[in-house]
Design a protein around this motif. Structure first.
Motif, mmCIF file in Angstrom:
data_model
loop_
_atom_site.group_PDB
_atom_site.id
_atom_site.type_symbol
_atom_site.label_atom_id
_atom_site.label_comp_id
_atom_site.label_asym_id
_atom_site.label_seq_id
_atom_site.Cartn_x
_atom_site.Cartn_y
_atom_site.Cartn_z
ATOM 1 N N THR A 256 -11.041 6.219 8.183
ATOM 2 C CA THR A 256 -10.382 6.404 6.882
ATOM 3 C C THR A 256 -8.864 6.335 7.032
ATOM 4 O O THR A 256 -8.188 5.637 6.262
ATOM 5 C CB THR A 256 -10.811 7.738 6.248
ATOM 6 N N GLU A 257 -8.324 7.025 8.021
ATOM 7 C CA GLU A 257 -6.881 6.994 8.261
ATOM 8 C C GLU A 257 -6.414 5.563 8.567
ATOM 9 O O GLU A 257 -5.404 5.104 8.036
ATOM 10 C CB GLU A 257 -6.532 7.916 9.421
ATOM 11 N N LEU A 258 -7.170 4.853 9.388
ATOM 12 C CA LEU A 258 -6.808 3.482 9.768
ATOM 13 C C LEU A 258 -6.826 2.548 8.562
ATOM 14 O O LEU A 258 -5.897 1.759 8.357
ATOM 15 C CB LEU A 258 -7.769 2.977 10.853
ATOM 16 N N LEU A 259 -7.864 2.640 7.730
ATOM 17 C CA LEU A 259 -7.955 1.754 6.567
ATOM 18 C C LEU A 259 -6.957 2.146 5.477
ATOM 19 O O LEU A 259 -6.455 1.268 4.764
ATOM 20 C CB LEU A 259 -9.387 1.726 6.041
ATOM 21 N N ASP A 260 -6.635 3.430 5.359
ATOM 22 C CA ASP A 260 -5.566 3.834 4.436
ATOM 23 C C ASP A 260 -4.253 3.173 4.842
ATOM 24 O O ASP A 260 -3.519 2.653 4.003
ATOM 25 C CB ASP A 260 -5.383 5.358 4.445
ATOM 26 N N GLU A 261 -3.957 3.193 6.138
ATOM 27 C CA GLU A 261 -2.727 2.559 6.637
ATOM 28 C C GLU A 261 -2.738 1.057 6.380
ATOM 29 O O GLU A 261 -1.739 0.480 5.976
ATOM 30 C CB GLU A 261 -2.547 2.828 8.131
ATOM 31 N N PRO B 32 -8.348 -4.517 -1.872
ATOM 32 C CA PRO B 32 -9.604 -4.866 -1.200
ATOM 33 C C PRO B 32 -10.245 -6.169 -1.701
ATOM 34 O O PRO B 32 -10.984 -6.808 -0.972
ATOM 35 C CB PRO B 32 -10.507 -3.658 -1.478
ATOM 36 N N GLU B 33 -9.929 -6.580 -2.917
ATOM 37 C CA GLU B 33 -10.439 -7.848 -3.440
ATOM 38 C C GLU B 33 -9.913 -9.040 -2.626
ATOM 39 O O GLU B 33 -10.486 -10.119 -2.664
ATOM 40 C CB GLU B 33 -10.046 -8.017 -4.911
ATOM 41 N N GLN C 166 5.480 -10.514 5.869
ATOM 42 C CA GLN C 166 5.310 -9.449 6.856
ATOM 43 C C GLN C 166 3.910 -8.850 6.794
ATOM 44 O O GLN C 166 3.452 -8.425 5.750
ATOM 45 C CB GLN C 166 6.330 -8.350 6.630
ATOM 46 N N ILE C 167 3.256 -8.833 7.943
ATOM 47 C CA ILE C 167 1.947 -8.203 8.098
ATOM 48 C C ILE C 167 2.135 -6.990 8.999
ATOM 49 O O ILE C 167 2.773 -7.074 10.052
ATOM 50 C CB ILE C 167 0.929 -9.167 8.751
ATOM 51 N N HIS C 168 1.571 -5.867 8.607
ATOM 52 C CA HIS C 168 1.617 -4.654 9.420
ATOM 53 C C HIS C 168 0.239 -4.451 10.044
ATOM 54 O O HIS C 168 -0.757 -4.346 9.336
ATOM 55 C CB HIS C 168 2.010 -3.444 8.572
ATOM 56 N N HIS C 169 0.201 -4.419 11.350
ATOM 57 C CA HIS C 169 -1.030 -4.211 12.112
ATOM 58 C C HIS C 169 -1.049 -2.742 12.530
ATOM 59 O O HIS C 169 -0.291 -2.360 13.437
ATOM 60 C CB HIS C 169 -1.058 -5.122 13.342
ATOM 61 N N PRO C 170 -1.870 -1.905 11.901
ATOM 62 C CA PRO C 170 -1.835 -0.474 12.210
ATOM 63 C C PRO C 170 -2.511 -0.114 13.533
ATOM 64 O O PRO C 170 -3.704 -0.351 13.717
ATOM 65 C CB PRO C 170 -2.571 0.167 11.027
ATOM 66 N N TYR C 171 -1.748 0.422 14.432
ATOM 67 C CA TYR C 171 -2.254 0.967 15.696
ATOM 68 C C TYR C 171 -1.882 2.438 15.707
ATOM 69 O O TYR C 171 -0.689 2.770 15.756
ATOM 70 C CB TYR C 171 -1.657 0.223 16.895
ATOM 71 N N ASP D 4 4.323 -2.587 20.357
ATOM 72 C CA ASP D 4 5.187 -3.395 19.495
ATOM 73 C C ASP D 4 4.714 -3.381 18.043
ATOM 74 O O ASP D 4 5.482 -3.684 17.137
ATOM 75 C CB ASP D 4 5.271 -4.835 20.011
ATOM 76 N N TRP D 5 3.456 -3.015 17.790
ATOM 77 C CA TRP D 5 2.922 -2.972 16.428
ATOM 78 C C TRP D 5 2.706 -1.552 15.942
ATOM 79 O O TRP D 5 2.219 -1.345 14.841
ATOM 80 C CB TRP D 5 1.604 -3.719 16.344
ATOM 81 N N SER D 6 3.044 -0.540 16.707
ATOM 82 C CA SER D 6 2.767 0.846 16.350
ATOM 83 C C SER D 6 3.859 1.389 15.450
ATOM 84 O O SER D 6 5.017 1.004 15.525
ATOM 85 C CB SER D 6 2.682 1.704 17.607
ATOM 86 N N PHE D 7 3.454 2.341 14.588
ATOM 87 C CA PHE D 7 4.384 3.016 13.693
ATOM 88 C C PHE D 7 3.798 4.342 13.288
ATOM 89 O O PHE D 7 2.629 4.608 13.496
ATOM 90 C CB PHE D 7 4.675 2.156 12.449
ATOM 91 N N SER D 8 4.622 5.185 12.678
ATOM 92 C CA SER D 8 4.136 6.468 12.194
ATOM 93 C C SER D 8 3.295 6.233 10.958
ATOM 94 O O SER D 8 3.585 5.340 10.156
ATOM 95 C CB SER D 8 5.308 7.377 11.832
ATOM 96 N N PRO D 9 2.232 7.031 10.763
ATOM 97 C CA PRO D 9 1.427 6.892 9.555
ATOM 98 C C PRO D 9 2.284 6.977 8.295
ATOM 99 O O PRO D 9 3.336 7.612 8.279
ATOM 100 C CB PRO D 9 0.433 8.062 9.641
ATOM 101 N N ALA D 10 1.840 6.331 7.235
ATOM 102 C CA ALA D 10 2.598 6.226 5.988
ATOM 103 C C ALA D 10 3.076 7.590 5.485
ATOM 104 O O ALA D 10 4.158 7.720 4.959
ATOM 105 C CB ALA D 10 1.778 5.514 4.926
ATOM 106 N N GLY D 11 2.273 8.623 5.654
ATOM 107 C CA GLY D 11 2.634 9.947 5.188
ATOM 108 C C GLY D 11 3.738 10.593 6.005
ATOM 109 O O GLY D 11 4.310 11.597 5.595
ATOM 110 N N GLU D 12 4.073 10.032 7.166
ATOM 111 C CA GLU D 12 5.081 10.621 8.054
ATOM 112 C C GLU D 12 6.399 9.847 8.062
ATOM 113 O O GLU D 12 7.205 10.016 8.935
ATOM 114 C CB GLU D 12 4.541 10.675 9.489
ATOM 115 N N ARG D 13 6.604 8.988 7.116
ATOM 116 C CA ARG D 13 7.808 8.151 7.119
ATOM 117 C C ARG D 13 9.065 8.930 7.090
ATOM 118 O O ARG D 13 9.394 9.834 6.562
ATOM 119 C CB ARG D 13 7.783 7.184 5.946
#
Length: 134
Positions: free
Chosen positions: A32-37, A46-47, A110-115, A125-134
C-alpha cells in the motif's frame, strides 16, 4: 484518458520496498505504501496503467501483492501478475518489487521510481523520502 488532442506514450516504472515480516498485514502495509508513492509522485491515474507485475523474494508467501493492489480504488481492471523473484545468495530479504507499464502524456517527462524502506539500497539514485515526509 479520452483527450484525443494529447499524444500518449508507453512508459515503464520500477519500484521496490521491503516488508517487516512475512505476514499478510506487513505485506499489505508495504505494498500500500509503495503504490501510494507510485500514484502520488507520478500523478498517476490507475486508468493509465496497462499492467503490473509484482515479484517477491522467496521468504514472502503470506499474501499476493496483486491481491492488495486489486483492492485499491480503480485498480480492479488492471491486469496484475505475481511472480517469485530469482533467489540470489545475499540478496535483500522480504523484498517486493514491481514493474508497471503505463500510458502517459508524451510531455510527462519525469518519472519517479519509488524505492522505499530497505529497498532504497537497491537504487539509491532513485530513492526519496515518502510523500508524507517531504
Amino acid at each position: 484518458m479520452e483527450d484525443f488532442g494529447v499524444e500518449w506514450r508507453v512508459r515503464a516504472i520500477r519500484g521496490a520496498t521491503t516488508a517487516a515480516e512475512n505476514s499478510a498485514c506487513a505485506i499489505a502495509e508495504a505494498v500500500t505504501e509503495l503504490l501510494d508513492e507510485l500514484e502520488q509522485r507520478n500523478q498517476l491515474d490507475p486508468e493509465q496503467i496497462i499492467s503490473a507485475t509484482f515479484s517477491v523474494t522467496r521468504d514472502l508467501d503470506a499474501i499476493f501483492p496483486a491481491a492488495i493492489a486489486r483492492q485499491r480504488p480503480r485498480w480492479e481492471n488492471v491486469p496484475l501478475l505475481d511472480v517469485q523473484h530469482m533467489h540470489v545468495q545475499g540478496d535483500l530479504e522480504r523484498c517486493i518489487r514491481f514493474l508497471i507499464q503505463v500510458n502517459l502524456p508524451a510531455n510527462h517527462i519525469q518519472i519517479h521510481h519509488p524505492y522505499l524502506r530497505h529497498a532504497k539500497n537497491l537504487r539509491p539514485d532513485w530513492s526519496f523520502s515518502p510523500a508524507g515526509e517531504r
